[in-house]
Design an enzyme around this catalytic site. Structure first.
Site, mmCIF file in Angstrom:
data_model
loop_
_atom_site.group_PDB
_atom_site.id
_atom_site.type_symbol
_atom_site.label_atom_id
_atom_site.label_comp_id
_atom_site.label_asym_id
_atom_site.label_seq_id
_atom_site.Cartn_x
_atom_site.Cartn_y
_atom_site.Cartn_z
ATOM 1 N N LYS A 1 0.820 -1.218 0.000
ATOM 2 C CA LYS A 1 0.000 0.000 0.000
ATOM 3 C C LYS A 1 0.849 1.261 0.000
ATOM 4 O O LYS A 1 0.481 2.264 -0.608
ATOM 5 C CB LYS A 1 -0.928 0.019 1.217
ATOM 6 C CG LYS A 1 -2.155 -0.863 1.049
ATOM 7 C CD LYS A 1 -3.242 -0.393 1.997
ATOM 8 C CE LYS A 1 -4.551 -1.113 1.768
ATOM 9 N NZ LYS A 1 -5.593 -0.664 2.698
ATOM 10 N N LYS B 1 -5.221 -10.383 -6.324
ATOM 11 C CA LYS B 1 -6.375 -10.591 -5.452
ATOM 12 C C LYS B 1 -7.574 -9.764 -5.928
ATOM 13 O O LYS B 1 -7.396 -8.638 -6.373
ATOM 14 C CB LYS B 1 -5.946 -10.149 -4.044
ATOM 15 C CG LYS B 1 -6.917 -10.411 -2.950
ATOM 16 C CD LYS B 1 -6.397 -9.883 -1.623
ATOM 17 C CE LYS B 1 -6.545 -8.381 -1.520
ATOM 18 N NZ LYS B 1 -6.451 -7.838 -0.163
ATOM 19 N N LYS C 1 -11.552 -4.340 -3.669
ATOM 20 C CA LYS C 1 -12.441 -3.193 -3.891
ATOM 21 C C LYS C 1 -11.669 -2.000 -4.430
ATOM 22 O O LYS C 1 -12.251 -1.061 -4.940
ATOM 23 C CB LYS C 1 -13.219 -2.834 -2.623
ATOM 24 C CG LYS C 1 -12.404 -2.723 -1.363
ATOM 25 C CD LYS C 1 -13.311 -2.755 -0.108
ATOM 26 C CE LYS C 1 -12.573 -3.350 1.084
ATOM 27 N NZ LYS C 1 -13.416 -3.818 2.151
HETATM 28 P P1 TYM Z 1 -10.422 -6.086 4.401
HETATM 29 O O1 TYM Z 1 -11.428 -5.033 4.703
HETATM 30 O O2 TYM Z 1 -9.425 -5.838 3.335
HETATM 31 O O3 TYM Z 1 -11.161 -7.429 4.042
HETATM 32 C C1 TYM Z 1 -12.145 -7.984 4.893
HETATM 33 C C2 TYM Z 1 -12.077 -9.507 4.905
HETATM 34 O O4 TYM Z 1 -12.254 -10.011 3.588
HETATM 35 C C3 TYM Z 1 -11.171 -10.863 3.252
HETATM 36 N N1 TYM Z 1 -10.873 -10.707 1.815
HETATM 37 C C4 TYM Z 1 -10.765 -11.718 0.966
HETATM 38 N N2 TYM Z 1 -10.898 -13.053 1.125
HETATM 39 C C5 TYM Z 1 -10.722 -13.824 0.043
HETATM 40 N N3 TYM Z 1 -10.438 -13.322 -1.199
HETATM 41 C C6 TYM Z 1 -10.306 -11.997 -1.405
HETATM 42 N N4 TYM Z 1 -10.042 -11.515 -2.627
HETATM 43 C C7 TYM Z 1 -10.476 -11.125 -0.293
HETATM 44 N N5 TYM Z 1 -10.411 -9.775 -0.145
HETATM 45 C C8 TYM Z 1 -10.664 -9.536 1.154
HETATM 46 C C9 TYM Z 1 -10.013 -10.383 4.099
HETATM 47 O O5 TYM Z 1 -9.044 -11.401 4.273
HETATM 48 C C10 TYM Z 1 -10.713 -10.027 5.387
HETATM 49 O O6 TYM Z 1 -10.913 -11.181 6.186
HETATM 50 N N6 TYM Z 1 -7.106 -5.701 8.119
HETATM 51 C C11 TYM Z 1 -8.429 -6.196 7.766
HETATM 52 C C12 TYM Z 1 -9.533 -5.616 8.606
HETATM 53 C C13 TYM Z 1 -9.355 -5.790 10.082
HETATM 54 C C14 TYM Z 1 -9.463 -7.000 10.801
HETATM 55 C C15 TYM Z 1 -9.265 -6.643 12.165
HETATM 56 C C16 TYM Z 1 -9.699 -8.320 10.443
HETATM 57 C C17 TYM Z 1 -9.092 -4.795 10.974
HETATM 58 N N7 TYM Z 1 -9.055 -5.304 12.222
HETATM 59 C C18 TYM Z 1 -9.298 -7.593 13.176
HETATM 60 C C19 TYM Z 1 -9.728 -9.272 11.461
HETATM 61 C C20 TYM Z 1 -9.531 -8.917 12.809
HETATM 62 C C21 TYM Z 1 -8.692 -5.823 6.318
HETATM 63 O O7 TYM Z 1 -8.147 -4.907 5.787
HETATM 64 O O8 TYM Z 1 -9.672 -6.546 5.738
#
Ligand code: TYM
Length: 339
Positions: free
Chosen positions: A119, A202, A205
């Site tokens: 990022k 991947k 969004k």
């Molecule tokens: P984020 O918002 O990017 O994504 C949310 C969840 O969706 C999963 N995900 C995917 N799984 C499979 N294939 C994909 N292409 C894909 N894109 C996204 C992510 O693995 C995630 O589970 N850092 C985290 C948010 C967060 C969090 C936490 C998660 C903040 N605090 C505490 C767990 C526990 C994030 O950016 O997810």
């Protein structure tokens, strides 16, 4: 191993930094619902708005995306009575514990995070300090509830390892057994859903091409069109799962098919192995529409009553604070703050 004195508790979060994608749904939300309904866990799910602003968010869009994400959770099957559903900024204990963890985590640990490197890119001098500290706040999200299990997609694995490192260092430095070593739960056929335009990237969004992803708000025509146009190779599908090894685009579509139909990849291949894409893609499109259209319909319905969404979030935040507040207070005592 998680110490036995911790209540089995699930925490996970999603950033309200754009619309929900099929990757979020299959990699995360479906598992959230499953763990909620399985029983045996308290389940806590969060819209991590403080994480979202580590990169610029238009304020109106952030508000809308937070409500839409909440609608997405509910439409997909999260019951705000059974689970605690809330947005991070309404529970100040996350940021408060996050500060303590900023003082536990090491610069070197953060600098090794691949998400930071991706990022921030070459322009890290210009990235926000929040983006660098992001994983310490994520550890606080989890550990402020003493959560024992965290369902996520594969891209979050490194952050969860860091969460364990932070818990272990805190416990070691203060000579306590206070924070659990949380278990990641990375399961199912779609832990890494790939872009429909490039099987090495991947699904995200933030990808500039809308054709690369299926959004949970897409209508049936858009879903069908994106699957029809998804990049593939010229060969028919192989007969077995092993044959998918060097065919990332084919493997991605089969993984999506398997996850949507609740099958393992092997079971899915028993159904679709050997098919031409001309036969497989329309079937996948029909399946995706059948599974996703009711969710997007329900999301749209819920979005007509934003006040109800806000009431759900406020109630969720109240319940979350009841759990988080004593754990934060105890942390302050351990650290030596006069209370
Ligand atoms: P984020 O918002 O990017 O994504 C949310 C969840 O969706 C999963 N995900 C995917 N799984 C499979 N294939 C994909 N292409 C894909 N894109 C996204 C992510 O693995 C995630 O589970 N850092 C985290 C948010 C967060 C969090 C936490 C998660 C903040 N605090 C505490 C767990 C526990 C994030 O950016 O997810």
């Amino acid at each position: 191993m998680t110490a036995p004195h911790f209540t089995p508790r699930v925490f996970s979060g999603i950033q309200p930094s754009g619309g929900l994608t099929l990757g979020n749904y299959l990699g995360a939300i479906r598992r959230f619902v499953e763990m909620q309904d399985r029983g045996g866990f308290e389940t806590i799910y969060c819209m991590v708005d403080l994480h979202a602003i580590t990169v610029w968010q238009d304020p109106e869009a952030l508000r809308k995306n937070t409500r839409e994400l909440c609608a997405g959770f509910i439409a997909a099957g999260i019951d705000p009575e059974k689970s605690i559903l809330f947005n991070q900024s309404q529970v100040p204990e996350h940021a408060q514990l996050g500060w303590i963890f900023n003082c536990v985590a090491r610069m070197g640990w953060m600098a090794r995070m691949t998400q930071w490197k991706d990022k921030a890119g070459k322009n890290s001098e210009n990235a926000s300090l929040g983006l660098f500290a992001y994983p310490a706040l994520m550890a606080a999200d989890i550990l402020v509830y003493h959560a024992t299990h965290v369902p996520v997609g594969e891209d979050q694995k490194q952050h969860l390892e860091l969460t364990r490192d932070i818990a272990a260092k805190f416990n070691h430095d203060y000579g306590v057994d206070f924070f659990p070593l949380t278990e990641p739960v990375i399961e199912g056929a779609a832990t890494r859903v790939m872009s429909l335009r490039d099987g090495s990237k991947k699904m995200s969004k933030s990808d500039p091409s809308d054709m690369s992803r299926i959004n949970m708000t897409d209508d049936a025509d858009a879903i069908a069109k994106k699957i029809r146009k998804a990049k593939t190779d010229p060969e028919p599908l192989p007969e077995t799962a092993e044959g998918l090894a060097d065919r990332p685009e084919a493997r991605n579509l089969v993984n999506i098919y398997a996850a949507l139909s609740d099958l393992t990849v092997e079971q899915a291949m028993a159904q679709v192995g050997g098919q031409q894409f001309g036969q497989f893609k329309p079937m996948l499109a029909d399946l995706a529409v059948e599974k996703l259209a009711p969710i997007s319909g329900e999301m749209a319905r819920l979005m007509e009553a934003p006040d109800e969404i806000d009431a759900i979030l406020a109630r969720g935040a109240e319940r979350a604070r009841e759990l988080a507040s004593p754990i934060l207070q105890r942390t302050y005592e351990i650290v030596g703050m006069v209370r």
